[in-house]
Write a protein that holds these residues in place. Structure first.
Motif, short mmCIF file in Angstrom:
data_model
loop_
_atom_site.label_atom_id
_atom_site.label_comp_id
_atom_site.label_asym_id
_atom_site.label_seq_id
_atom_site.Cartn_x
_atom_site.Cartn_y
_atom_site.Cartn_z
N PRO A 274 0.88 -1.16 -0.06
CA PRO A 274 0.01 -0.14 -0.13
C PRO A 274 0.79 1.14 -0.11
N ASN A 277 0.71 3.27 -3.03
CA ASN A 277 -0.62 4.09 -3.55
C ASN A 277 -0.43 5.45 -3.84
N ASN A 381 -5.25 1.71 -5.48
CA ASN A 381 -5.96 0.59 -4.97
C ASN A 381 -5.06 -0.50 -4.53
N ASP A 383 -3.74 -3.05 -2.16
CA ASP A 383 -4.26 -3.64 -0.95
C ASP A 383 -3.46 -4.84 -0.28
#
Length: 416
Positions: A274, A277, A381, A383
């Motif tokens: 993440p 991002n 996005n 994750d």
């Protein structure tokens, strides 16, 4: 006298037969292609993936009968990601192993020390992922598969600053940071010129030693200048350190990234997870519907199957298709030329447009792609650390070039 004449004729016929046999034996000898590759050290992740792509090409071309009716044989050594090892290895490949063709090592810092040897020996060299190397040599037998275009040092920062120009409000300042090595210097030099042309205030502009391990002081120094943009030009281990450090201190510029090598391949994608991002990164291929070149999906499917259990990039989006294309183009040039003559081979590579799994490739006078095609993407996005998510086109928003654009930039970097 006639007896002597008969003996001479028989001797001549015997010599001619031996010559034909020797010629046939030579024709049956494999075409040796030599190179060094980073199989250990900091660039090994890409080097190992590159080697698999080269081996796949050799298997494919040999299954079709080889080149010029001769099988292809690869001769390669581990350069250990160390530029000091490269000149000796290429001298050995040419003088001792007697290779017919050479391709370069992986990466700018390792290609540059191979160039003087290639030039001294008059060899045509297909180069594997270098930036701006031929600007200092101007060698007419140099060719480069990374799609950075004629002004290769500008291709990566061009996408970053193109994305910055589209922001509203307009950014006013930029921090520039890069490794004190070939790639970092070339890329930051180009970024500096573009920043000045945009009228941006450069509030931080420093290089760090390649031996740097702790990037927290670098991140804090950048953050203290409160830049609107942070442009990074770093090799893989450094990229991880810088991105982690910027996140840890809460850096919140409008855009961050641009020239970080590393996020392009799976091991670092999953390592950062993440933290990617909203980071801007350059990519050469992503699974976008607009990048479905003939053969690329089949190649990646085969590569990914072979990569299982080898400890190499399981996605193979960044290096492998382009390295495979480089070898394929070299092979096409050999067939079109009809020989291994180095000057003739270079002439063919300059004159032709080549089809490949990464699209049509035509080389400019300096050996770079005639038209650049470096993608600037914003990762979205992400994750967790699972690798399969990166097969999804939705993880990549292409901001540049315009013909591949798939969305607008999200700002600021740490948008909640």
């Amino acid at each position: 006298m006639s007896r002597l004449l008969q003996l001479l004729r028989r001797a001549a016929a015997g010599l001619a037969t031996l010559g034909l046999l020797a010629g046939a034996a030579h024709a049956a000898d494999p075409i040796k292609i030599g190179f060094s590759m980073a199989l250990s050290g900091g660039l090994a992740a890409n080097g190992k993936a590159a080697l698999l792509a080269i081996q796949m090409w050799a298997d494919d071309v040999n299954a079709k009968g080889g080149l010029l009716g001769r099988k292809v044989q690869l001769v390669n050594y581990d350069d250990q990601s160390n530029p000091a090892n490269v000149p000796g290895l290429y001298t050995k490949l040419i003088d001792v192993d007697k290779v017919d063709l050479i391709v370069s090592p992986y990466g700018t810092n390792l290609i540059a020390p191979a160039m003087p040897v290639a030039m001294q020996k008059g060899r045509t060299m297909m180069s594997l992922f270098g930036v701006g190397v031929n600007e200092q040599f101007n060698y007419d037998r140099y060719f480069q598969i990374m799609p950075v275009g004629v002004h290769s040092g500008e291709a990566i920062p061009e996408g970053f600053f193109a994305a910055a120009k589209a922001l509203n409000p307009k950014p006013q300042s930029v921090a520039l940071v890069g490794a004190d090595a070939e790639f970092g210097k070339i890329t930051v030099d180009a970024a500096r010129k573009m920043a000045k042309a945009m009228g941006l205030k450069i509030v931080y502009d420093r290089a760090y030693p390649p031996s740097t391990v702790d990037f927290t002081p670098v991140a804090r120094a950048i953050q203290a200048t409160k830049p609107d943009l942070i442009f990074i030009a770093a090799y893989p281990p450094d990229s991880v350190g810088i991105i982690r450090s910027l996140n840890e201190i809460g850096a919140n510029a409008m855009l961050i990234g641009g020239g970080s090598a590393g996020p392009q391949f799976a091991s670092i994608k999953t390592q950062l997870g993440p933290l990617l991002n909203n980071l801007l990164g350059y990519e050469l291929y992503v699974p976008s519907p607009k990048l479905k070149f003939p053969g690329v999906e089949d190649f990646l499917k085969r590569y990914q199957a072979k990569a299982v259990g080898q400890g190499i990039d399981p996605l193979g989006f960044y290096v492998p298709p382009f390295i495979y294309a480089a070898m394929d183009i070299l092979g096409q040039a050999v067939e079109k030329t009809g020989s291994l003559d180095q000057a003739a081979l270079a002439k063919t590579l300059h004159a032709e447009t080549f089809s490949s799994v990464v699209g049509n490739v035509r080389f400019a006078k300096n050996g770079e792609w005639e038209k650049p095609r470096v993608l600037m993407v914003q990762y979205r996005n992400v994750d967790g650390s699972g690798v399969d998510q990166f097969r999804d086109p939705g993880r990549y928003t292409i901001l540049f070039p315009p013909e591949f654009k798939s969305g607008e930039a999200v700002v600021p970097y740490r948008k909640e």
